[in-house]
Design an enzyme around this catalytic site. Sequence first.
Site, PDB file in Angstrom:
ATOM      1  N   GLY A  36       0.811  -1.217   0.000  1.00 48.01           N
ATOM      2  CA  GLY A  36       0.000   0.000   0.000  1.00 48.01           C
ATOM      3  C   GLY A  36       0.838   1.257   0.000  1.00 48.01           C
ATOM      4  O   GLY A  36       0.577   2.201  -0.747  1.00 48.01           O
ATOM      5  N   GLU A  70     -11.207  -2.184  10.725  1.00 49.52           N
ATOM      6  CA  GLU A  70      -9.933  -2.826  10.414  1.00 49.52           C
ATOM      7  C   GLU A  70      -9.201  -3.205  11.698  1.00 49.52           C
ATOM      8  O   GLU A  70      -9.062  -2.390  12.613  1.00 49.52           O
ATOM      9  CB  GLU A  70      -9.055  -1.904   9.565  1.00 49.52           C
ATOM     10  CG  GLU A  70      -9.594  -1.662   8.173  1.00 49.52           C
ATOM     11  CD  GLU A  70      -8.646  -0.829   7.318  1.00 49.52           C
ATOM     12  OE1 GLU A  70      -7.679  -0.260   7.893  1.00 49.52           O
ATOM     13  OE2 GLU A  70      -8.840  -0.745   6.097  1.00 49.52           O
ATOM     14  N   ASP A 119      18.013 -32.269  -4.928  1.00 45.30           N
ATOM     15  CA  ASP A 119      18.127 -32.254  -3.467  1.00 45.30           C
ATOM     16  C   ASP A 119      17.003 -33.060  -2.828  1.00 45.30           C
ATOM     17  O   ASP A 119      17.225 -33.825  -1.885  1.00 45.30           O
ATOM     18  CB  ASP A 119      18.094 -30.805  -2.981  1.00 45.30           C
ATOM     19  CG  ASP A 119      18.187 -30.686  -1.468  1.00 45.30           C
ATOM     20  OD1 ASP A 119      19.215 -31.091  -0.909  1.00 45.30           O
ATOM     21  OD2 ASP A 119      17.223 -30.203  -0.856  1.00 45.30           O
ATOM     22  N   ALA A 154      21.735 -36.408   0.309  1.00 47.22           N
ATOM     23  CA  ALA A 154      22.715 -35.334   0.458  1.00 47.22           C
ATOM     24  C   ALA A 154      21.998 -33.984   0.433  1.00 47.22           C
ATOM     25  O   ALA A 154      20.782 -33.901   0.279  1.00 47.22           O
ATOM     26  CB  ALA A 154      23.754 -35.412  -0.654  1.00 47.22           C
ATOM     27  N   ASN A 171      33.824 -34.343   7.212  1.00 45.57           N
ATOM     28  CA  ASN A 171      33.762 -35.338   8.270  1.00 45.57           C
ATOM     29  C   ASN A 171      33.731 -36.754   7.708  1.00 45.57           C
ATOM     30  O   ASN A 171      34.420 -37.636   8.190  1.00 45.57           O
ATOM     31  CB  ASN A 171      32.518 -35.105   9.134  1.00 45.57           C
ATOM     32  CG  ASN A 171      32.664 -33.925  10.068  1.00 45.57           C
ATOM     33  OD1 ASN A 171      33.458 -33.951  10.994  1.00 45.57           O
ATOM     34  ND2 ASN A 171      31.921 -32.865   9.810  1.00 45.57           N
ATOM     35  N   HIS A 227      21.824 -23.550   6.113  1.00 47.74           N
ATOM     36  CA  HIS A 227      21.163 -23.994   7.342  1.00 47.74           C
ATOM     37  C   HIS A 227      19.760 -23.405   7.431  1.00 47.74           C
ATOM     38  O   HIS A 227      19.533 -22.260   7.046  1.00 47.74           O
ATOM     39  CB  HIS A 227      21.970 -23.568   8.571  1.00 47.74           C
ATOM     40  CG  HIS A 227      23.299 -24.259   8.669  1.00 47.74           C
ATOM     41  ND1 HIS A 227      24.350 -23.747   9.383  1.00 47.74           N
ATOM     42  CD2 HIS A 227      23.735 -25.416   8.137  1.00 47.74           C
ATOM     43  CE1 HIS A 227      25.385 -24.567   9.294  1.00 47.74           C
ATOM     44  NE2 HIS A 227      25.037 -25.576   8.540  1.00 47.74           N
ATOM     45  N   LEU A 235      28.773  -8.634  20.254  1.00 54.70           N
ATOM     46  CA  LEU A 235      29.722  -9.501  20.969  1.00 54.70           C
ATOM     47  C   LEU A 235      31.022  -8.764  21.275  1.00 54.70           C
ATOM     48  O   LEU A 235      31.583  -8.897  22.372  1.00 54.70           O
ATOM     49  CB  LEU A 235      30.007 -10.750  20.119  1.00 54.70           C
ATOM     50  CG  LEU A 235      28.889 -11.804  20.093  1.00 54.70           C
ATOM     51  CD1 LEU A 235      29.083 -12.763  18.915  1.00 54.70           C
ATOM     52  CD2 LEU A 235      28.840 -12.578  21.410  1.00 54.70           C
ATOM     53  N   LYS A 236      31.466  -7.976  20.320  1.00 49.43           N
ATOM     54  CA  LYS A 236      32.709  -7.207  20.522  1.00 49.43           C
ATOM     55  C   LYS A 236      32.526  -6.185  21.645  1.00 49.43           C
ATOM     56  O   LYS A 236      33.391  -6.045  22.525  1.00 49.43           O
ATOM     57  CB  LYS A 236      33.095  -6.512  19.219  1.00 49.43           C
ATOM     58  CG  LYS A 236      34.454  -5.837  19.254  1.00 49.43           C
ATOM     59  CD  LYS A 236      34.829  -5.309  17.872  1.00 49.43           C
ATOM     60  CE  LYS A 236      36.229  -4.708  17.876  1.00 49.43           C
ATOM     61  NZ  LYS A 236      36.604  -4.228  16.519  1.00 49.43           N
ATOM     62  N   PRO A 245      37.243 -11.174  15.501  1.00 52.65           N
ATOM     63  CA  PRO A 245      38.147 -10.793  14.405  1.00 52.65           C
ATOM     64  C   PRO A 245      37.426  -9.906  13.396  1.00 52.65           C
ATOM     65  O   PRO A 245      36.196  -9.765  13.437  1.00 52.65           O
ATOM     66  CB  PRO A 245      38.519 -12.144  13.785  1.00 52.65           C
ATOM     67  CG  PRO A 245      37.351 -13.025  14.070  1.00 52.65           C
ATOM     68  CD  PRO A 245      36.817 -12.586  15.403  1.00 52.65           C
TER      69      PRO A 245
END
Length: 1087
Positions: free
Chosen positions: A66, A117, A256, A261, A345, A744, A763-764, A771
């Site tokens: 809208g 509404e 997939d 896999a 792995n 993921h 976090l920093k 890093p």
Amino acid sequence: MSAKAIREATGKQLINKNLGGNTAAAQCRFASVNEDTKFSELIANNPWLKTEKLVVKPDQLIKRRGKLGLIAVNKDLDAVQQWISERMNKDQKVGNATGKLRNFIIEPFIPHKEEEETYVCIYSHRYADTILFYHQGGIDIGDVDSKAVKLDVPVGETVDEATIIKVLLGQVPENKKQMIANFIENLYKLYVGLYFTYLEINPLVVTEKEIFILDLAAKLDATADFICKPQWGEIDYPPPFGRDAFPEEAYIADLDAKSGASLKLTILNKSGKIWTMVAGGGASVIYSDTICDLGGASELANYGEYSGAPTEQQTYEYAKTILSLMTQEKHPQGKVLITGGGIANFTNVAATFRGIITALVQFRERLIEHKISIFVRRAGPNYQEGLRRMREVGQTLGIPLYVFGPETHMTAICGMALGTRPIPPENQVETATANFALPSGEKEPNKQRLSSESKDTPKSSASTRNAVGDGKVLPMFTNTTKAIIWGMQNRAVQSMLDFDFVCNRNAPSVVAIIYPFTGDHKQKFYWGHKEILIPVYKQMKDAMTKHADADVLVNFASLRSAYSSTVETMEYPQIRTIAIIAEGIPENYTRKLIKLADEKKVSIIGPATVGGLKPGCFKIGNTGGMMDNILHSKLYRPGSVAYVSRSGGMSNELNNIVSKATDGVYEGVAIGGDRYPGTTFMDHIMRYQADDNIKMIILLGEVGGTEEYQVCQALESKKITKPLVAWCIGTCAGMFTSEVQFGHAGSCANSNLETATAKNEALKNAGAYVPDSFDYLGDIISKVYEQLVKQHVIIPAPEVPPPTVPMDYSWARELGLIRKPASFMTSICDERGQELIYAGMPISDVLQKNVGIGGVISLLWFQRCLPPYVCKFFEMCLMVTADHGPAVSGAHNTIVCARAGKDLVSSLVSGLLTIGDRFGGALDGAAKTFSEAYDKGMHPAEFVNHMRNKGELIMGIGHRVKSINNPDQRVKIVKEFVMANFPATPLLQYALEVEKITTSKKPNLILNVDGVIACTFVDMLRNCGSFTREEAQEYIDIGSINSLFVLGRSIGFIGHYMDQKRLKQGLYRHPWDDISYVLPEQYNNDN
């Protein structure tokens, strides 16, 4: 990806079909329009389009339509058609994204007042579903999160009208409360029952008597397709606005769906210079991050990943699709392909590279034409062989191809490809995968480990998240941990046992296997050099009862059965930790498991994880990779660093980074890539904080979710006091103009708070060591570690070499380290490659070239493509020999056997065993007899006399019924075809001369079907030009000619078998009157 956005039309259709409870909601009427829509047909199917005022808007996942002026209201059909035609296939800018409008939805205009509404939204999170309601709605609603009233419905619970009225509808007029509450209650039932993850209606128009759903946005949990398919039907998941759906994406998605896999592909910029083909969900995000950090965002062409041990064929199809896209458009600077990945792995790197190499060779000329350079970095099982093959093919392709292994930082090839980092000489030192002792190829030893005094590992028979006794937290795994495995995963179990052995455990960690599909038995495995037996149970209760000391269950069940098997596991209090490996478990299932696990005080690792490990103690399944990587990363003994990651593939890369930068890993867990992992970052970080053996912690988070902010709060409140190094992957997400779902299911930001950049900054600021990019993660870990060594928090100690672990024979052979004479040899068929091959011809060519059954015979029997007339001859022979009635011995035996209740194979074999010199087997004898006589130059009369003097019948001559006056039509058909198509028929002519002599003596001594096929077969072998004289004679000698009769008559025998079964014939008993009993008249006794 689990949560996928659907079109507004799809959402309304689902509501129309499934909203129960006799609510006041009106049926949603709508008509969908795309570029292929014919309005005449649309009007015929929706007559209301001509009679009512309409609303039209794009249906392409565009927010705030809208405010963008993308809604036309109160229009007639002509105006709607004109409005659509003015915008169809036209560019539209929405935020940073520009895309073409191609899908629209037309609905009836609902006249209403502004005060009618309202706003309603339902969304899911870890522990509950939240229902938002606001008594006002529409485009000017503003900050609904701060305005709306919220009602949390805990997972697994329901909500009733009374609660809805009390909590949500305080500002709604009394006369509408019951109607709205009934609607919301049933809408929530639909939301849960159809596995929605998000459902927003704005506005929801509530009149005095009816409720109208105007605008709708929704997401479904796509992993629930196997549950909801009957209710959903076929769901079309559109791409985010600003990114077109490509057929190549659909092709990979289909691959997939059919594979165990993981294969993902998103095309970002088809004209881009930088293409990626990355192994691993986490690694694929990190490569995209690094490319964007280096300034390559505008040239990044795709995002994608392949992981989970895809087959050679699957990687070939994936690589072929990427290369096809790369070579559709030229770039003035050429293009680069980054084929990267972490340390696998369990995926056989060499096997997957074979598929990629096949595609590279196939596209060689186009790669050269488009000036494509390739950069490869990979490690894991058999990576040396894979890199060697890649180097070899690079020398033949004629394009720049650079190959690196684990000695090179994972993302270093990104800088090389973009020209920001020099390309070093390739490291040719290859540490043998076969070296299952300490790697001999290392030039420098890893950092020294902690002294053994600081590594006294507490022992316990159970693990728990909660504090016990004096408040200390028991470890999740110890060197006495015992596990039960759900599923027959022999490779994973052997990997766990080898890890146990190299860690100097006293006993194997795996004590039992649960496999519901077989009876109880024992399975053989290796413990070091000797073989051991591990019991396999059909029932879980038997495994639990007989192994009461097991406290861990590793669940390899499929996505369909992982939920039920995990719920069953939690019925047994002895199990304190469950690892769920499967990917694609519906989110509602996972949330229920989390709730139940909290109640039972059970820790869940996963779903969608490779697991975790604790060096010197225990590892889950395939975590840590092959033994060479376990030894290389010093995972056989504890270090001082603990990490927690979402990505299983990246956990192995962390093992490598930590082993190079510190004294090694103490414990590492990959919590899983789904939106709702069973345990969170904080669950494990607080365990690490409480463990005195752990000196520093590493967190590898990612875009999506808000769990990392709990870590920030813990740092700020000093709940976490140990040094914490953190990095959240997915920083590239903010640089894309359209939404991208990474590998993921949980890695998708729904708000700015959930972006990787915001998390890293938080976090920093909270005190973590962060890093500048993943490229520098190893550097900052090393820096923190060196500080701890200087402060004497960590005291290095000399390495102690682990015991050697023998390599399995199958893996040693795979690596080419041993050789053994083959038990069998074959030269006609090969099923090992990308597709089945018949004597050098792929099965696809066999079918496409329509060679027929005769062509298949020529390939499998004679190892070559014979001329078409020969193939036709074979087929003709099969047809004329297929059957000769039920009275002949072979058919008779088959019928008797079938009527005795025997199966098809037994009945067929019974008939085939009658074939010999007297029945059917005359073909080989006739071929040899006639060809020898012809080759010796014997006159036909001389040959006949010779056979008579020997007292032998002439094979291929004579018939019980047919004669010179009643010829066998089968013989006539074959003879005419051969004379018309074969280049020469000398032996047939010879046989016909013999027939003239034999029939002059007796009219039924004709050349029968065996004889004509035998002689023409020899003529084919000798004169078709495909065989030498020696080869032709060899085929005669080995009995190949009789094969046509055996194959042809098998068709008839099978027919007789099926006929008897269809006719339901009973047991056959031969009648007495057809048996002549000739017993002696009396018993003679000489005594």
